[in-house]
Scaffold this active site. Sequence first.
Site, PDB file in Angstrom:
ATOM      1  N   GLY A  21       0.950  -1.343   0.163  1.00 43.27           N
ATOM      2  CA  GLY A  21      -0.020   0.076   0.030  1.00 43.27           C
ATOM      3  C   GLY A  21       0.700   1.338  -0.021  1.00 43.27           C
ATOM      4  O   GLY A  21       1.916   1.265   0.615  1.00 43.27           O
ATOM      5  N   GLY A 121       6.543  -2.116   3.539  1.00 44.17           N
ATOM      6  CA  GLY A 121       5.985  -2.630   4.956  1.00 44.17           C
ATOM      7  C   GLY A 121       6.452  -4.032   5.175  1.00 44.17           C
ATOM      8  O   GLY A 121       7.294  -4.416   4.701  1.00 44.17           O
ATOM      9  N   ILE A 145       2.002   3.934   6.556  1.00 39.94           N
ATOM     10  CA  ILE A 145       1.150   4.502   7.500  1.00 39.94           C
ATOM     11  C   ILE A 145       0.979   4.021   8.811  1.00 39.94           C
ATOM     12  O   ILE A 145       0.686   4.829   9.872  1.00 39.94           O
ATOM     13  CB  ILE A 145      -0.165   5.219   6.906  1.00 39.94           C
ATOM     14  CG1 ILE A 145      -1.191   3.948   6.781  1.00 39.94           C
ATOM     15  CG2 ILE A 145       0.076   5.943   5.455  1.00 39.94           C
ATOM     16  CD1 ILE A 145      -2.713   4.309   6.408  1.00 39.94           C
ATOM     17  N   ASP A 146       0.766   2.700   8.962  1.00 38.70           N
ATOM     18  CA  ASP A 146       0.601   1.998  10.204  1.00 38.70           C
ATOM     19  C   ASP A 146       1.641   1.914  11.274  1.00 38.70           C
ATOM     20  O   ASP A 146       1.249   1.829  12.393  1.00 38.70           O
ATOM     21  CB  ASP A 146       0.318   0.464   9.829  1.00 38.70           C
ATOM     22  CG  ASP A 146      -0.858   0.421   8.730  1.00 38.70           C
ATOM     23  OD1 ASP A 146      -1.927   0.987   9.145  1.00 38.70           O
ATOM     24  OD2 ASP A 146      -1.093  -0.580   8.112  1.00 38.70           O
ATOM     25  N   ARG A 181     -24.225  15.585  18.918  1.00 35.74           N
ATOM     26  CA  ARG A 181     -24.319  14.130  18.260  1.00 35.74           C
ATOM     27  C   ARG A 181     -23.150  13.243  18.830  1.00 35.74           C
ATOM     28  O   ARG A 181     -22.108  13.870  19.049  1.00 35.74           O
ATOM     29  CB  ARG A 181     -24.358  14.259  16.538  1.00 35.74           C
ATOM     30  CG  ARG A 181     -25.583  14.386  15.996  1.00 35.74           C
ATOM     31  CD  ARG A 181     -25.449  14.632  14.522  1.00 35.74           C
ATOM     32  NE  ARG A 181     -26.711  14.782  14.034  1.00 35.74           N
ATOM     33  CZ  ARG A 181     -26.989  15.296  12.734  1.00 35.74           C
ATOM     34  NH1 ARG A 181     -25.993  15.666  12.160  1.00 35.74           N
ATOM     35  NH2 ARG A 181     -28.210  15.440  12.348  1.00 35.74           N
ATOM     36  N   GLU A 241      -9.962   0.355  12.017  1.00 34.36           N
ATOM     37  CA  GLU A 241     -10.590  -0.641  11.273  1.00 34.36           C
ATOM     38  C   GLU A 241     -10.744  -2.246  11.941  1.00 34.36           C
ATOM     39  O   GLU A 241     -11.629  -2.800  11.436  1.00 34.36           O
ATOM     40  CB  GLU A 241      -9.702  -0.750   9.998  1.00 34.36           C
ATOM     41  CG  GLU A 241      -9.785   0.366   9.077  1.00 34.36           C
ATOM     42  CD  GLU A 241      -8.727   0.222   7.885  1.00 34.36           C
ATOM     43  OE1 GLU A 241      -9.334   0.089   6.656  1.00 34.36           O
ATOM     44  OE2 GLU A 241      -7.596  -0.088   8.013  1.00 34.36           O
ATOM     45  N   ARG A 287     -23.526   8.719  13.933  1.00 34.93           N
ATOM     46  CA  ARG A 287     -23.227   9.226  12.781  1.00 34.93           C
ATOM     47  C   ARG A 287     -21.716   8.439  12.575  1.00 34.93           C
ATOM     48  O   ARG A 287     -21.058   8.398  13.601  1.00 34.93           O
ATOM     49  CB  ARG A 287     -22.937  10.225  12.585  1.00 34.93           C
ATOM     50  CG  ARG A 287     -24.303  11.290  12.556  1.00 34.93           C
ATOM     51  CD  ARG A 287     -25.261  10.893  11.502  1.00 34.93           C
ATOM     52  NE  ARG A 287     -26.220  12.058  11.255  1.00 34.93           N
ATOM     53  CZ  ARG A 287     -27.648  11.841  11.879  1.00 34.93           C
ATOM     54  NH1 ARG A 287     -27.734  10.732  12.621  1.00 34.93           N
ATOM     55  NH2 ARG A 287     -28.539  12.693  11.503  1.00 34.93           N
TER      56      ARG A 287
HETATM   57  O1  F6P Z   1      -1.190  -1.037   5.235  1.00 29.86           O
HETATM   58  C1  F6P Z   1      -1.429   0.130   5.060  1.00 29.86           C
HETATM   59  C2  F6P Z   1      -3.085   0.263   4.854  1.00 29.86           C
HETATM   60  O2  F6P Z   1      -3.331   1.638   4.639  1.00 29.86           O
HETATM   61  C3  F6P Z   1      -3.834  -0.209   6.098  1.00 29.86           C
HETATM   62  O3  F6P Z   1      -3.783   0.635   7.189  1.00 29.86           O
HETATM   63  C4  F6P Z   1      -5.149  -0.446   5.494  1.00 29.86           C
HETATM   64  O4  F6P Z   1      -5.816  -1.338   6.432  1.00 29.86           O
HETATM   65  C5  F6P Z   1      -4.913  -1.209   4.338  1.00 29.86           C
HETATM   66  O5  F6P Z   1      -3.542  -0.604   3.952  1.00 29.86           O
HETATM   67  C6  F6P Z   1      -5.825  -0.761   3.152  1.00 29.86           C
HETATM   68  O6  F6P Z   1      -5.319  -1.566   2.138  1.00 29.86           O
HETATM   69  P1  F6P Z   1      -5.990  -1.395   0.627  1.00 29.86           P
HETATM   70  O7  F6P Z   1      -5.312  -0.124   0.035  1.00 29.86           O
HETATM   71  O8  F6P Z   1      -5.474  -2.559  -0.195  1.00 29.86           O
HETATM   72  O9  F6P Z   1      -7.393  -1.490   0.398  1.00 29.86           O
END
Ligand code: F6P
Length: 369
Positions: A21, A121, A145-146, A181, A241, A287
Amino acid sequence: MTYAESEVYDMKRIGMLTSGGDCQALNATMRGVVKGLYSCFKEVEIYGFLEGYKGLMYGNYKKLSADDFSGILTKGGTILGSSRQPFKMMGVPTEDGLDKVKAMKDTYKKLKLDCLVVLGGNGSQKTANLLSEEGLNVVGLPKTIDNDIWGTDMTFGFQSAVDIATNAIDCIHTTACSHNRVFIVEIMGHKVGWITLHAGIASGADIILIPEIPYDIKKVCQALDKRTKQGKGFSILAVAEGAISKEVAELPKKERKAAIAAAAEKYPSVAYEIADKIKDYCGMDIRVTVPGHTQRGGSPVPYDRVISSRFGAKAAELIKNEDFGKLVVMKDNDVTAIPLSESAGKLKYVSPDDSIVKNAKMLGISFGD
Ligand code: F6P
């Protein structure tokens, strides 16, 4: 010894790829590597493989010059393109029957590369380690980013993602306050909660739910109730997530996977599932906002520009010293390197005992635990 003072060596042929990613500062890092290389060697040939390891497998590359890396410090994305090539599939041939590892080694040898630089990564660094064990000269750079690469305090991309996620929550804050909210903002991170934790603290979220600290919906509702009793009409939940409930986290692996899959059938993502649970449990109307891939987009923040430039310079130094099989890392505010094998296959998780979690709890933030 500074690079300006450093000895100038002969010609080097360097391969480079961006894998997995994307994130901010991939281009800034490559620029750093190339600037460093030109300080160390008289002549450099750069082979940029397109779409990550796929380009290395199929010999799909661009020959690049120093000019190609000029003006890209602030540019998001990657000038080489990227793709996900899961490590666990490396032993499985491509659809057209290519032996992936052999094909990558063949391309490296055909181009007579002196080193392959991998910006990637966790999974990508595992493959980098495999190629190193297969005899290629490899240097890894910690991208994601993680911020979950084991062995480095910081990955490039993380601070930029935190910045975007924080802005998203800040914007929700004002509207949540106007309308009294409750909002859930879903932040990236399937396995680790670093972005959610940092963006949650930075934006004053009331509740932070991350994969490493399974939540109890009753505790989440109690925290919301407490705010109502304090006369606060709105609340903000920053939810990763991969946030998971205690009941599901405690299931045996197979049942846990099945429960997660069943929820994924029912809800677009975890934030909607939690919104539904809160509604069921305490009748609140919630929301949901999902900033999604905006968190990986746009220009890197200054912090990322600095560390990526430093990481790039360090990679060039490793190449100059022929110190291969290494991953460039940030340790105690210093840019250094560790063996790829030391980091490969391990994730850097948030620990419930980390001081940052304890500090957040002292601030009154609930983790739903
Ligand atoms: O590994 C980076 C990341 O952005 C994660 O935080 C996220 O869960 C995932 O990639 C999303 O992956 P994709 O771009 O394949 O949807």
